[in-house]
Design an enzyme around this catalytic site. Structure first.
Site, PDB file in Angstrom:
ATOM      1  N   ASP A   1       1.019  -1.303   0.157  1.00 40.78           N
ATOM      2  CA  ASP A   1      -0.030   0.366  -0.353  1.00 40.78           C
ATOM      3  C   ASP A   1       0.830   1.155  -0.193  1.00 40.78           C
ATOM      4  O   ASP A   1       0.168   2.230  -0.278  1.00 40.78           O
ATOM      5  CB  ASP A   1      -1.107  -0.032   0.740  1.00 40.78           C
ATOM      6  CG  ASP A   1      -2.216   0.503   0.480  1.00 40.78           C
ATOM      7  OD1 ASP A   1      -3.082   0.103  -0.411  1.00 40.78           O
ATOM      8  OD2 ASP A   1      -3.180   0.331   1.693  1.00 40.78           O
TER       9      ASP A   1
ATOM     10  N   ASP B   1     -10.843  -5.663  12.477  1.00 39.98           N
ATOM     11  CA  ASP B   1     -10.651  -6.679  12.708  1.00 39.98           C
ATOM     12  C   ASP B   1     -11.863  -7.725  13.369  1.00 39.98           C
ATOM     13  O   ASP B   1     -12.744  -8.300  13.542  1.00 39.98           O
ATOM     14  CB  ASP B   1      -9.889  -7.762  13.624  1.00 39.98           C
ATOM     15  CG  ASP B   1      -9.099  -6.398  13.774  1.00 39.98           C
ATOM     16  OD1 ASP B   1      -9.449  -5.259  14.732  1.00 39.98           O
ATOM     17  OD2 ASP B   1      -7.853  -5.877  14.602  1.00 39.98           O
TER      18      ASP B   1
END
Length: 774
Positions: free
Chosen positions: A184, A347
């Protein structure tokens, strides 16, 4: 395989029945305890009852019976707490003025928060699950295929190199797993940005990571735009992978060789299993451990969650995804649209969505990765504030108590996990509440010393004993207070930001692998100085109030004791805020490996043992009698317990000194390694999960309250001094610079005067010479 799945289905039905039974028993006991808590007793009877229960708890703990009578012990603690809550609510909240009432309500809410968290903690940890790996079938063609995804943003290439090598070293059929690096930091958006320097940096990273993955045999993926941070990075990669399972590893989380062997069997045994989470095990100290020099001497701060809370959540089918060191079923991720992105703790949010759809999770308490913790207090705060904001986002945006599809026990577990992160508010209130009375005389706790003795002290002792039973081996009482206090200064503003706008927080990457060349005071120390000064002033006001108001001396003494405890915590925090040097990028870990060392000059060879190891060197304990010269070259053969083979490396002797038990302690540096040897070193260093498990267990130890309290005093006294000395040195330098600056005009005038005097003397001498000549 069908027989295994049938056994798992039977076990799941039994677990569901057991959960329902325990839940009913919990609510029945809670109702009974609430009724008993409201039974009126005289003050003298209450003192006898409260301290009688405390005595019974102490006997159970000291005799070791608390573990056998675990539920009975916890219910006794609950009774003390609920009786305190009933008395606190009905007897201490009188009106003494608007400011008194405001301070009293803030304190009451902070206490209520702590009590709710304690009760939820008892519920969550009533029957923790200790799982063993599910064996894989003998036919390897039935093993699930796995895509290992390693998201990266700005981590050093050396760190990524090790993680990729270790992932490729995993002991699993090579045609059934693939390793992907998700970059990224080199996206098309990054490479096309307007700033030419940043664009060039992104291009450089893009090319370097492509070359790295090609050299090692991994696969490189990037995307068009940096959207939705880590969750978006993973979701973009899911469009390019197609295996049955997805393993996610942070860039600094180096897997062991058995990472897949020990986790993938759960998915074959249970078709509804969507997650297998493993602990985050760290091989370097966090900033508090490093700055107080306690690494390896006390349990890691994360152990309470991974050794106690996650196994407790696992019993209730509520163990959740922690962002890394986990395996997820691809089909389940596709069903919810991939990793969720409504919060910055994507998450836990993903796990919440999948639990609500009836899927199962498991927590395997074996450390199968080794990672790095933030090296500086600033990075530590960035990480923890992100966790706090993300969990409170979940609390607000996807309230677990109202989330459709969850079982009632899962609602309570997720509520506990998110509600815990309001500790920043409670911790700051407990820190400042004594000052409200000592400095301003606000009546925030309408009770006599005798009433506090009857209700308050038994409750506090009961909570401490309950916490010791549940978490004593992995979280020491007063050290836990220190960690929460140091985070609270920054977590509270983050919480308020989320409460104002739940969608405001953004994902901040936690810096890892930082190196510190010098000692320095953390730039986040400012708020601590202010509160420390206020607490010190509070001590002075307590002395004045003791003599000025003799009728209130008992309350003054209790409040002073509370304030002094806060002072001790702040003193230890000062020691933790003095950042120590961190020059090693790759930490060394203790090992015990057979080795043979050969040194070219003086040409000696001996059997030895490797005492600690890193990617670049080792400390070897050998039986050589003659100290070696620094810079001497040689070779070392180390027995690798994972591959059961000898690894031979060229070394350079860096140091040589007598060892404590005889012989020499020789520091060696690895040199001239081939690519294959570097991979073998990574396997040797990071591959054995048994080493991590052993090291983790060695750090677990229970100490008493008095030892923990003494340790708090010792740490504050020993390491805060370095902080104060640095402040004094900086103040002296600043004062000297000010003196030089403001004395500059005077020094210039004196210089001019001195030069005039010198010229006058010289002129007089010249006149004297001329007169002599004439």
């Amino acid at each position: 395989m069908f027989a295994l799945q049938s056994r798992v289905a039977c076990a799941l039905r039994f677990a569901l029945k057991r959960r329902s039974t325990l839940l009913c028993a919990w609510f029945c006991c809670l109702g009974l305890l609430l009724f008993l808590a409201s039974v009126p007793l005289s003050l003298s009877i209450q003192i006898q009852f409260g301290w009688g229960v405390v005595a019974l708890l102490l006997v159970l703990r000291l005799t070791g019976a608390a573990r056998r009578w675990r539920l009975f012990f916890l219910l006794l603690c609950c009774q003390l707490t609920l009786r305190y809550v009933y008395w606190r609510t009905t007897s201490t909240l009188g009106y003494n003025g608007p400011f008194d009432l405001l301070a009293a309500v803030l304190l009451y809410l902070a206490e209520l928060y702590g009590i709710v968290v304690a009760l939820l903690g008892i519920f969550v940890n009533v029957a923790p699950v200790r799982r063993e790996p599910v064996p894989l079938p003998a036919d390897r063609s039935q093993w699930p295929t796995v895509d290992i995804l390693i998201p990266s943003y700005n981590e050093p290439l050396d760190m990524l190199d090790i993680t990729l090598r270790a992932a490729l070293n995993i002991r699993y059929p090579r045609d059934r797993f693939h390793v992907y690096l998700l970059d990224d930091g080199g996206t098309v958006q990054k490479r096309a940005q307007a700033d030419p320097l940043k664009a060039a940096e992104a291009w450089s990273r893009h090319r370097a990571l492509q070359e790295l993955t090609a050299r090692l045999g991994a696969r490189y993926l990037t995307r068009e735009r940096n959207e939705h941070a880590k969750a978006g990075n993973i979701n973009a990669a899911l469009a390019h992978v197609s295996s049955d399972l997805v393993a996610i590893l942070d860039a600094d989380h180096v897997p062991t060789v058995d990472f897949l062997e020990k986790t993938t069997g759960f998915f074959l045994a249970d078709e509804k299993m969507f997650l297998v989470q493993t602990p985050h095990f760290f091989i370097n100290p966090d900033p508090v451990e490093k700055n107080l020099q306690m690494f390896g001497q006390m349990p890691s701060e994360s152990e309470m969650f991974y050794s106690v809370i996650q196994p407790g959540l696992d019993f209730w089918n509520a163990a959740f995804f922690c962002g890394s060191a986990a395996i997820l079923r691809r089909r389940c991720l596709d069903e919810v649209g991939g990793i969720q992105g409504n919060s910055i703790t994507e998450d836990a949010e993903t796990a919440l969505e999948l639990h609500a759809r009836g899927y199962h999770s498991a927590f395997l308490g074996i450390p199968l990765i080794s990672g790095l913790q933030p090296e500086t207090f600033t990075a530590f705060v960035v990480q923890r504030v992100r966790w706090a904001q993300g969990m409170i986002q979940i609390f607000l945006l996807k309230n677990p108590l109202l989330q459709p599809g969850l079982k009632i026990w899962q609602r309570l577990c997720y509520f506990s996990s998110s509600f815990f992160w309001f500790f920043g508010y409670a911790r700051m209130v407990f820190l400042l509440a004594p000052l409200a009375y000592l400095l301003f005389g606000l009546q925030i706790y309408n009770a006599s010393f005798t009433e506090v003795l009857a209700y308050g002290f038994p409750h506090v002792v009961g909570v401490m004993l309950m916490s010791d039973l549940l978490f004593g081996e992995v979280r020491w009482a007063f050290i836990s207070e220190l960690y929460e206090l140091m985070q609270a200064f920054f977590a509270l503003p983050g919480i308020l930001q989320v409460l104002r706008n739940p969608r405001a927080p953004t994902f901040n990457v936690t810096p890892k692998g930082e190196q510190l060349d010098t000692d320095f005071i953390s730039r986040l120390a400012g708020p601590f100085y202010l509160v420390y000064l206020l607490v010190l002033i509070g001590v002075g006001f307590a002395a004045w109030r003791f003599f000025a108001y003799p009728l209130h001396r008992d309350i003054t003494l209790v409040t002073l004791g509370w304030n002094l405890f806060n002072l001790l915590l702040l003193n230890a925090a000062m020691g933790a805020l003095f950042e120590r040097r961190q020059r090693r990028q790759f930490p060394r870990m203790p090992v015990d490996l057979d080795a043979r060392l050969t040194v070219d000059a003086p040409g000696e060879c001996c059997a030895c043992r490797v005492d600690d190891l890193s990617m670049h060197g080792a400390l070897v304990l050998g039986s050589l009698a003659t100290p070696l010269t620094s810079g001497a070259r040689g070779r070392i053969s180390i027995f690798d317990t994972v591959s059961q083979e000898w690894l031979e490396l060229s070394v350079l002797v860096r140091s040589s000194r007598p060892a404590e038990k005889g012989g020499l302690a020789i520091g060696v540096q690895f040199i001239n390694e081939t690519q294959e040897q570097i991979s073998r070193i990574a396997l040797l260093m990071y591959g054995d999960s048994r080493r991590w498990q052993s090291y983790r267990e060695e750090r677990k130890q229970r100490i008493g309250f008095m030892r923990s309290f003494g340790l708090l005093i010792l740490l504050g006294g020993r390491y805060a001094f370095a902080h104060y000395r640095s402040i004094a040195q900086q103040a002296a330098r600043y004062a000297f610079d000010l003196l030089l600056y403001y004395s500059l005009p005077w020094r210039r005038a004196l210089g001019r005067f001195w030069r005039k005097c010198c010229r006058w003397v010289l002129d007089e001498q010249d006149v004297s010479r001329d007169s002599v000549k004439s």
